[in-house]
Design a protein around this motif. Structure first.
Motif, mmCIF file in Angstrom:
data_model
loop_
_atom_site.group_PDB
_atom_site.id
_atom_site.type_symbol
_atom_site.label_atom_id
_atom_site.label_comp_id
_atom_site.label_asym_id
_atom_site.label_seq_id
_atom_site.Cartn_x
_atom_site.Cartn_y
_atom_site.Cartn_z
ATOM 1 N N GLU A 206 -24.690 5.015 -28.093
ATOM 2 C CA GLU A 206 -24.443 5.884 -26.942
ATOM 3 C C GLU A 206 -22.972 5.875 -26.553
ATOM 4 O O GLU A 206 -22.390 4.815 -26.322
ATOM 5 C CB GLU A 206 -25.291 5.409 -25.767
ATOM 6 C CG GLU A 206 -25.413 6.419 -24.636
ATOM 7 C CD GLU A 206 -26.653 6.153 -23.808
ATOM 8 O OE1 GLU A 206 -27.764 6.491 -24.267
ATOM 9 O OE2 GLU A 206 -26.519 5.577 -22.711
ATOM 10 N N LEU A 207 -22.382 7.072 -26.478
ATOM 11 C CA LEU A 207 -21.003 7.242 -26.064
ATOM 12 C C LEU A 207 -21.014 7.845 -24.665
ATOM 13 O O LEU A 207 -21.585 8.914 -24.450
ATOM 14 C CB LEU A 207 -20.270 8.153 -27.050
ATOM 15 C CG LEU A 207 -18.743 8.274 -26.953
ATOM 16 C CD1 LEU A 207 -18.195 8.849 -28.250
ATOM 17 C CD2 LEU A 207 -18.308 9.165 -25.799
ATOM 18 N N SER A 208 -20.376 7.152 -23.721
ATOM 19 C CA SER A 208 -20.447 7.584 -22.323
ATOM 20 C C SER A 208 -19.100 7.450 -21.631
ATOM 21 O O SER A 208 -18.225 6.700 -22.067
ATOM 22 C CB SER A 208 -21.487 6.749 -21.561
ATOM 23 O OG SER A 208 -22.768 6.881 -22.136
ATOM 24 N N VAL A 209 -18.969 8.170 -20.528
ATOM 25 C CA VAL A 209 -17.869 7.982 -19.596
ATOM 26 C C VAL A 209 -18.361 7.044 -18.506
ATOM 27 O O VAL A 209 -19.427 7.260 -17.919
ATOM 28 C CB VAL A 209 -17.421 9.325 -18.977
ATOM 29 C CG1 VAL A 209 -16.306 9.088 -17.963
ATOM 30 C CG2 VAL A 209 -16.957 10.285 -20.054
ATOM 31 N N LEU A 210 -17.600 5.968 -18.252
ATOM 32 C CA LEU A 210 -17.987 4.982 -17.245
ATOM 33 C C LEU A 210 -17.094 5.118 -16.022
ATOM 34 O O LEU A 210 -15.904 5.446 -16.132
ATOM 35 C CB LEU A 210 -17.870 3.559 -17.806
ATOM 36 C CG LEU A 210 -18.631 3.252 -19.098
ATOM 37 C CD1 LEU A 210 -18.467 1.772 -19.456
ATOM 38 C CD2 LEU A 210 -20.107 3.615 -18.985
ATOM 39 N N ASP A 211 -17.659 4.824 -14.855
ATOM 40 C CA ASP A 211 -16.840 4.842 -13.646
ATOM 41 C C ASP A 211 -16.159 3.493 -13.453
ATOM 42 O O ASP A 211 -16.243 2.607 -14.305
ATOM 43 C CB ASP A 211 -17.668 5.261 -12.428
ATOM 44 C CG ASP A 211 -18.720 4.225 -12.020
ATOM 45 O OD1 ASP A 211 -18.666 3.065 -12.507
ATOM 46 O OD2 ASP A 211 -19.591 4.569 -11.202
ATOM 47 N N GLU A 212 -15.481 3.315 -12.311
ATOM 48 C CA GLU A 212 -14.687 2.109 -12.080
ATOM 49 C C GLU A 212 -15.522 0.837 -12.000
ATOM 50 O O GLU A 212 -14.991 -0.267 -12.134
ATOM 51 C CB GLU A 212 -13.877 2.268 -10.801
ATOM 52 C CG GLU A 212 -14.737 2.467 -9.561
ATOM 53 C CD GLU A 212 -13.915 2.715 -8.316
ATOM 54 O OE1 GLU A 212 -14.500 2.705 -7.226
ATOM 55 O OE2 GLU A 212 -12.695 2.898 -8.444
ATOM 56 N N ASN A 213 -16.833 0.973 -11.814
ATOM 57 C CA ASN A 213 -17.716 -0.191 -11.755
ATOM 58 C C ASN A 213 -18.469 -0.439 -13.061
ATOM 59 O O ASN A 213 -19.190 -1.423 -13.179
ATOM 60 C CB ASN A 213 -18.730 -0.032 -10.618
ATOM 61 C CG ASN A 213 -18.073 0.009 -9.255
ATOM 62 O OD1 ASN A 213 -17.138 -0.741 -8.992
ATOM 63 N ND2 ASN A 213 -18.547 0.897 -8.396
ATOM 64 N N GLY A 214 -18.316 0.475 -14.002
ATOM 65 C CA GLY A 214 -19.038 0.358 -15.261
ATOM 66 C C GLY A 214 -20.304 1.188 -15.314
ATOM 67 O O GLY A 214 -20.983 1.233 -16.345
ATOM 68 N N ASN A 219 -23.002 11.011 -20.108
ATOM 69 C CA ASN A 219 -23.332 10.708 -21.495
ATOM 70 C C ASN A 219 -22.837 11.844 -22.391
ATOM 71 O O ASN A 219 -23.161 13.007 -22.158
ATOM 72 C CB ASN A 219 -24.841 10.545 -21.680
ATOM 73 C CG ASN A 219 -25.321 9.175 -21.264
ATOM 74 O OD1 ASN A 219 -24.600 8.188 -21.402
ATOM 75 N ND2 ASN A 219 -26.535 9.086 -20.750
ATOM 76 N N LEU A 220 -22.038 11.486 -23.399
ATOM 77 C CA LEU A 220 -21.454 12.486 -24.283
ATOM 78 C C LEU A 220 -22.188 12.595 -25.610
ATOM 79 O O LEU A 220 -22.297 13.665 -26.194
ATOM 80 C CB LEU A 220 -19.980 12.164 -24.547
ATOM 81 C CG LEU A 220 -19.093 11.989 -23.312
ATOM 82 C CD1 LEU A 220 -17.667 11.731 -23.743
ATOM 83 C CD2 LEU A 220 -19.167 13.207 -22.419
ATOM 84 N N PHE A 221 -22.667 11.469 -26.113
ATOM 85 C CA PHE A 221 -23.390 11.433 -27.388
ATOM 86 C C PHE A 221 -24.413 10.318 -27.313
ATOM 87 O O PHE A 221 -24.106 9.208 -26.879
ATOM 88 C CB PHE A 221 -22.421 11.163 -28.550
ATOM 89 C CG PHE A 221 -23.108 10.852 -29.854
ATOM 90 C CD1 PHE A 221 -23.504 11.870 -30.702
ATOM 91 C CD2 PHE A 221 -23.366 9.542 -30.226
ATOM 92 C CE1 PHE A 221 -24.155 11.580 -31.900
ATOM 93 C CE2 PHE A 221 -24.008 9.244 -31.416
ATOM 94 C CZ PHE A 221 -24.391 10.271 -32.259
ATOM 95 N N SER A 222 -25.634 10.609 -27.718
ATOM 96 C CA SER A 222 -26.663 9.576 -27.664
ATOM 97 C C SER A 222 -27.711 9.834 -28.737
ATOM 98 O O SER A 222 -28.107 10.982 -28.976
ATOM 99 C CB SER A 222 -27.334 9.551 -26.285
ATOM 100 O OG SER A 222 -28.362 8.575 -26.252
ATOM 101 N N LEU A 223 -28.141 8.769 -29.387
ATOM 102 C CA LEU A 223 -29.264 8.845 -30.310
ATOM 103 C C LEU A 223 -30.562 8.434 -29.623
ATOM 104 O O LEU A 223 -31.599 8.347 -30.272
ATOM 105 C CB LEU A 223 -29.014 7.948 -31.529
ATOM 106 C CG LEU A 223 -27.848 8.358 -32.434
ATOM 107 C CD1 LEU A 223 -27.715 7.373 -33.585
ATOM 108 C CD2 LEU A 223 -28.041 9.760 -32.978
ATOM 109 N N GLY A 224 -30.483 8.167 -28.307
ATOM 110 C CA GLY A 224 -31.678 7.740 -27.600
ATOM 111 C C GLY A 224 -32.055 6.314 -27.954
ATOM 112 O O GLY A 224 -31.300 5.570 -28.575
#
Length: 317
Positions: A206-214, A219-224
């Motif tokens: 899973e490729l994601s954008v995280l905020d300042e707390n994690g 979610n940009l890319f996910s295989l589930g």
């Protein structure tokens, strides 16, 4: 480039279209290697075995650098043989267990960044990292300070000024790489893997954008969900020096991608198939900048230890 025997590469970065920078080890000595079409130069930067926490190579803005964690120092370069020594003013808080505390250690793949803040992946006495710590660099004063650290889907930032932090109740997900681009943190997680992912496959890819707390912001890319019964699941990920692509590589040769890499474009959120020319199908893309891609042979599970050849080329994406 053809690699000599008994040389093990820790990380290789495409600095620009004309220069490759690598961290390598030979006989318990670590060297910074600068590679151009005409020359290869090496500089000894550390002596000690792998258990002594060797240097970690990274890039940020227009600099290449490496950090020596146990010495609280880093060195920055804009060109070969001209390093700037940077003192790190503080240390990160250890993780507290019921009966002891433990220092987190940097992972071999530091995150990429286009600012003066570098995301370093850290491990808790494990071969794979579970935390990201942010190192802020003052390029004028040539000093640096740790500011905070987070873990995947966490709820609170852990300040660098903390005396310690408690071990999370649930083990944080393992992350393979991170990237800080225009103040956005991108990270790639593979689930709860305490010691590795080859035996049972990955829990997630899973490729994601995280905020300042994690916490997951997007979610940009996910295989589930990938179940352990399916031993052929999972992709590895490296972000490129250009901050443009996430290089996605199958863990297993017999998976649904038929052992072929794909490039995920961070800007337009598109997944691109890659077909290499005949004679180069065993190579793996490991970096990109400008119009140049860097490829290496014999890359297994993000490890460059057995690599023998490097090539640069253009790929029509």
């Amino acid at each position: 480039l053809s690699v000599t025997e008994k040389t093990s590469y820790e990380r290789i970065i495409l600095f620009n279209n004309q220069c490759i920078v690598a961290l390598l080890s030979k006989d318990y000595k670590y060297y910074l290697q600068w590679i151009t079409a005409d020359t290869i130069t090496e500089e000894l930067v550390f002596t000690g075995d792998y258990m002594q926490n060797p240097p970690v190579l990274f890039r940020c803005e227009d600099y290449i650098g490496y950090i020596i964690h146990q010495q609280n120092k880093m060195f920055l370069y804009k060109e070969a043989d001209k390093p700037y020594e940077v003192n790190i003013n503080n240390t990160l808080p250890p993780i507290r267990y019921p009966d002891f505390e433990r220092e987190l250690l940097p992972y071999r793949y530091a995150g990429n960044s286009n600012s003066n803040v570098v995301p370093f992946l850290l491990g808790d006495c494990s071969s794979l990292p579970n935390y990201i710590a942010f190192l802020q660099i003052d390029f004028q004063a040539m000093t640096a300070s740790w500011t905070s650290q987070i873990y995947w889907n966490g709820k609170n930032t852990i300040p660098a000024s903390a005396e310690y932090f408690e071990k999370p109740v649930k083990r944080p997900f393992t992350m393979l790489h991170a990237m800080l681009n225009n103040s956005k943190l991108y990270a790639y997680a593979i689930g709860d893997r305490s010691s590795g992912y080859l035996k049972y496959g990955m829990d997630y890819s899973e490729l994601s954008v995280l905020d300042e707390n994690g916490s997951i912001d997007e979610n940009l890319f996910s295989l589930g969900r990938l179940y352990k019964a399916d031993k052929k699941g999972g992709k590895e990920c490296l972000f490129t020096s250009s901050l443009e692509y996430a290089i996605l590589t199958p863990v297993y040769k017999s998976d649904d991608w038929k052992n072929k890499q794909k490039l995920f474009n961070i800007n337009n959120r598109q997944l691109h198939d890659i077909t290499l020319s005949k004679g180069y199908t065993k190579y793996r893309i490991i970096d990109h900048i400008g119009n140049t891609f860097l490829l290496a042979d014999r890359v297994d599970n993000l490890l460059l230890s057995w690599m023998q050849n490097l090539i640069t080329c253009e790929i029509d994406v």
